[in-house]
Scaffold this motif. Sequence first.
Motif, PDB file in Angstrom:
ATOM      1  N   ALA A 107       0.815  -1.215   0.000  1.00 41.42           N
ATOM      2  CA  ALA A 107       0.000   0.000   0.000  1.00 41.42           C
ATOM      3  C   ALA A 107       0.845   1.259   0.000  1.00 41.42           C
ATOM      4  O   ALA A 107       0.381   2.330  -0.395  1.00 41.42           O
ATOM      5  CB  ALA A 107      -0.931  -0.015   1.211  1.00 41.42           C
ATOM      6  N   GLU A 108       2.088   1.140   0.421  1.00 49.02           N
ATOM      7  CA  GLU A 108       2.949   2.306   0.517  1.00 49.02           C
ATOM      8  C   GLU A 108       3.699   2.592  -0.783  1.00 49.02           C
ATOM      9  O   GLU A 108       4.519   3.491  -0.829  1.00 49.02           O
ATOM     10  CB  GLU A 108       3.955   2.101   1.660  1.00 49.02           C
ATOM     11  CG  GLU A 108       3.304   2.023   3.025  1.00 49.02           C
ATOM     12  CD  GLU A 108       4.281   1.658   4.121  1.00 49.02           C
ATOM     13  OE1 GLU A 108       5.484   1.483   3.835  1.00 49.02           O
ATOM     14  OE2 GLU A 108       3.835   1.531   5.262  1.00 49.02           O
ATOM     15  N   LEU A 109       3.461   1.875  -1.817  1.00 54.93           N
ATOM     16  CA  LEU A 109       4.225   2.025  -3.055  1.00 54.93           C
ATOM     17  C   LEU A 109       3.753   3.206  -3.906  1.00 54.93           C
ATOM     18  O   LEU A 109       4.035   3.270  -5.084  1.00 54.93           O
ATOM     19  CB  LEU A 109       4.158   0.729  -3.881  1.00 54.93           C
ATOM     20  CG  LEU A 109       4.752  -0.499  -3.236  1.00 54.93           C
ATOM     21  CD1 LEU A 109       4.513  -1.728  -4.108  1.00 54.93           C
ATOM     22  CD2 LEU A 109       6.244  -0.312  -2.998  1.00 54.93           C
ATOM     23  N   GLY A 110       3.068   4.084  -3.345  1.00 57.36           N
ATOM     24  CA  GLY A 110       2.616   5.251  -4.107  1.00 57.36           C
ATOM     25  C   GLY A 110       1.190   5.128  -4.589  1.00 57.36           C
ATOM     26  O   GLY A 110       0.616   6.108  -5.085  1.00 57.36           O
ATOM     27  N   ILE A 134      -4.647  -6.094  -2.186  1.00 58.16           N
ATOM     28  CA  ILE A 134      -4.046  -4.803  -2.549  1.00 58.16           C
ATOM     29  C   ILE A 134      -5.070  -3.682  -2.354  1.00 58.16           C
ATOM     30  O   ILE A 134      -4.754  -2.624  -1.804  1.00 58.16           O
ATOM     31  CB  ILE A 134      -3.521  -4.832  -3.998  1.00 58.16           C
ATOM     32  CG1 ILE A 134      -2.388  -5.848  -4.104  1.00 58.16           C
ATOM     33  CG2 ILE A 134      -3.062  -3.453  -4.446  1.00 58.16           C
ATOM     34  CD1 ILE A 134      -1.929  -6.119  -5.513  1.00 58.16           C
ATOM     35  N   ALA A 135      -6.303  -3.935  -2.786  1.00 56.93           N
ATOM     36  CA  ALA A 135      -7.361  -2.929  -2.626  1.00 56.93           C
ATOM     37  C   ALA A 135      -7.587  -2.632  -1.146  1.00 56.93           C
ATOM     38  O   ALA A 135      -7.752  -1.463  -0.754  1.00 56.93           O
ATOM     39  CB  ALA A 135      -8.655  -3.421  -3.282  1.00 56.93           C
ATOM     40  N   ALA A 136      -7.583  -3.666  -0.315  1.00 56.64           N
ATOM     41  CA  ALA A 136      -7.788  -3.458   1.121  1.00 56.64           C
ATOM     42  C   ALA A 136      -6.632  -2.651   1.712  1.00 56.64           C
ATOM     43  O   ALA A 136      -6.848  -1.779   2.569  1.00 56.64           O
ATOM     44  CB  ALA A 136      -7.919  -4.807   1.828  1.00 56.64           C
ATOM     45  N   ALA A 137      -5.404  -2.930   1.273  1.00 62.52           N
ATOM     46  CA  ALA A 137      -4.258  -2.183   1.784  1.00 62.52           C
ATOM     47  C   ALA A 137      -4.351  -0.709   1.408  1.00 62.52           C
ATOM     48  O   ALA A 137      -4.060   0.171   2.221  1.00 62.52           O
ATOM     49  CB  ALA A 137      -2.964  -2.781   1.233  1.00 62.52           C
ATOM     50  N   ILE A 138      -4.804  -0.431   0.191  1.00 65.13           N
ATOM     51  CA  ILE A 138      -4.940   0.969  -0.252  1.00 65.13           C
ATOM     52  C   ILE A 138      -6.030   1.664   0.553  1.00 65.13           C
ATOM     53  O   ILE A 138      -5.835   2.777   1.046  1.00 65.13           O
ATOM     54  CB  ILE A 138      -5.238   1.026  -1.770  1.00 65.13           C
ATOM     55  CG1 ILE A 138      -4.011   0.537  -2.553  1.00 65.13           C
ATOM     56  CG2 ILE A 138      -5.642   2.430  -2.195  1.00 65.13           C
ATOM     57  CD1 ILE A 138      -4.266   0.300  -4.022  1.00 65.13           C
ATOM     58  N   VAL A 139      -7.175   1.016   0.688  1.00 67.79           N
ATOM     59  CA  VAL A 139      -8.286   1.620   1.438  1.00 67.79           C
ATOM     60  C   VAL A 139      -7.875   1.854   2.892  1.00 67.79           C
ATOM     61  O   VAL A 139      -8.246   2.864   3.501  1.00 67.79           O
ATOM     62  CB  VAL A 139      -9.549   0.728   1.338  1.00 67.79           C
ATOM     63  CG1 VAL A 139     -10.617   1.175   2.309  1.00 67.79           C
ATOM     64  CG2 VAL A 139     -10.079   0.712  -0.084  1.00 67.79           C
ATOM     65  N   LEU A 142      -5.789   5.074   3.195  1.00 64.15           N
ATOM     66  CA  LEU A 142      -6.467   6.344   2.895  1.00 64.15           C
ATOM     67  C   LEU A 142      -7.069   6.923   4.180  1.00 64.15           C
ATOM     68  O   LEU A 142      -7.312   6.198   5.133  1.00 64.15           O
ATOM     69  CB  LEU A 142      -7.574   6.116   1.865  1.00 64.15           C
ATOM     70  CG  LEU A 142      -7.122   5.745   0.453  1.00 64.15           C
ATOM     71  CD1 LEU A 142      -8.325   5.360  -0.403  1.00 64.15           C
ATOM     72  CD2 LEU A 142      -6.357   6.899  -0.196  1.00 64.15           C
ATOM     73  N   PRO A 143      -7.327   8.229   4.183  1.00 71.45           N
ATOM     74  CA  PRO A 143      -7.996   8.811   5.347  1.00 71.45           C
ATOM     75  C   PRO A 143      -9.371   8.151   5.546  1.00 71.45           C
ATOM     76  O   PRO A 143     -10.029   7.763   4.570  1.00 71.45           O
ATOM     77  CB  PRO A 143      -8.149  10.289   4.979  1.00 71.45           C
ATOM     78  CG  PRO A 143      -7.144  10.533   3.902  1.00 71.45           C
ATOM     79  CD  PRO A 143      -6.967   9.235   3.193  1.00 71.45           C
ATOM     80  N   PRO A 144      -9.815   8.004   6.784  1.00 69.59           N
ATOM     81  CA  PRO A 144     -11.071   7.309   7.055  1.00 69.59           C
ATOM     82  C   PRO A 144     -12.276   7.869   6.290  1.00 69.59           C
ATOM     83  O   PRO A 144     -13.124   7.100   5.825  1.00 69.59           O
ATOM     84  CB  PRO A 144     -11.266   7.480   8.565  1.00 69.59           C
ATOM     85  CG  PRO A 144      -9.900   7.720   9.109  1.00 69.59           C
ATOM     86  CD  PRO A 144      -9.142   8.406   8.020  1.00 69.59           C
ATOM     87  N   ARG A 145     -12.350   9.169   6.150  1.00 64.94           N
ATOM     88  CA  ARG A 145     -13.497   9.772   5.442  1.00 64.94           C
ATOM     89  C   ARG A 145     -13.505   9.334   3.981  1.00 64.94           C
ATOM     90  O   ARG A 145     -14.547   8.928   3.446  1.00 64.94           O
ATOM     91  CB  ARG A 145     -13.433  11.296   5.542  1.00 64.94           C
ATOM     92  CG  ARG A 145     -14.544  12.018   4.835  1.00 64.94           C
ATOM     93  CD  ARG A 145     -14.495  13.511   5.197  1.00 64.94           C
ATOM     94  NE  ARG A 145     -15.355  14.302   4.359  1.00 64.94           N
ATOM     95  CZ  ARG A 145     -16.668  14.389   4.473  1.00 64.94           C
ATOM     96  NH1 ARG A 145     -17.279  13.695   5.411  1.00 64.94           N
ATOM     97  NH2 ARG A 145     -17.373  15.152   3.667  1.00 64.94           N
ATOM     98  N   GLN A 146     -12.348   9.370   3.343  1.00 64.88           N
ATOM     99  CA  GLN A 146     -12.281   8.973   1.937  1.00 64.88           C
ATOM    100  C   GLN A 146     -12.501   7.462   1.784  1.00 64.88           C
ATOM    101  O   GLN A 146     -13.168   7.019   0.855  1.00 64.88           O
ATOM    102  CB  GLN A 146     -10.940   9.389   1.331  1.00 64.88           C
ATOM    103  CG  GLN A 146     -10.911   9.254  -0.176  1.00 64.88           C
ATOM    104  CD  GLN A 146      -9.652   9.865  -0.791  1.00 64.88           C
ATOM    105  OE1 GLN A 146      -8.737  10.270  -0.089  1.00 64.88           O
ATOM    106  NE2 GLN A 146      -9.632   9.929  -2.113  1.00 64.88           N
TER     107      GLN A 146
END
Length: 179
Positions: A107-110, A134-139, A142-146
């Motif tokens: 998730a930290e890869l940009g 991967i989708a879960a790591a990105i979510v 992200l900030p909780p609101r987004q």
Amino acid sequence: MTEYLVHLLRKSRRTLLASASGALMLAMPGAFAQDVTAPPAENAPPSEVQEFCTNIADAARDQRYVLQRKELETLKASVDDRIAELEKRRAEYEDWLKRRNDFLKQAELGLVDIYKTMKPDDAAGKLEMVHPEIAAAIVMKLPPRQSSLILGEMSDDKAAVLTNIISSASDPNTSKEPS
């Protein structure tokens, strides 16, 4: 002479009575039996039982040692099995921890920055096509609101899968295989 014959008759009568009583005693063996065992004399030689017990004492002790050794070997095998099970679980936990850390690094890869600038409905559509981990790591990054807006735009099934992955990744008690 008659006295002598009377005497012989009486004597044979006594002998006959003694023989009859002896025969009667033989016919009923326990009728007149008495306990005639005498206490062993102090200087008497050991009895057969004592000699037997003395002769087998070493063998009996050796047999006890063999039985105790077998019991100890069984206990050692049990402890070794438990240690092996603990080592297996430790390796399983280390594997889980490595996978979790790898998951967070992905998730930290940009990707997080890319999805931060997207609109929630566009990000939701794109994340539904990406591998769920991967989708879960990105979510998760992200900030909780987004994140809540993106999950709200996703289909219920995909949002549920991502939510399960995120919740299990943050739970330190989760193992890769429940036991």
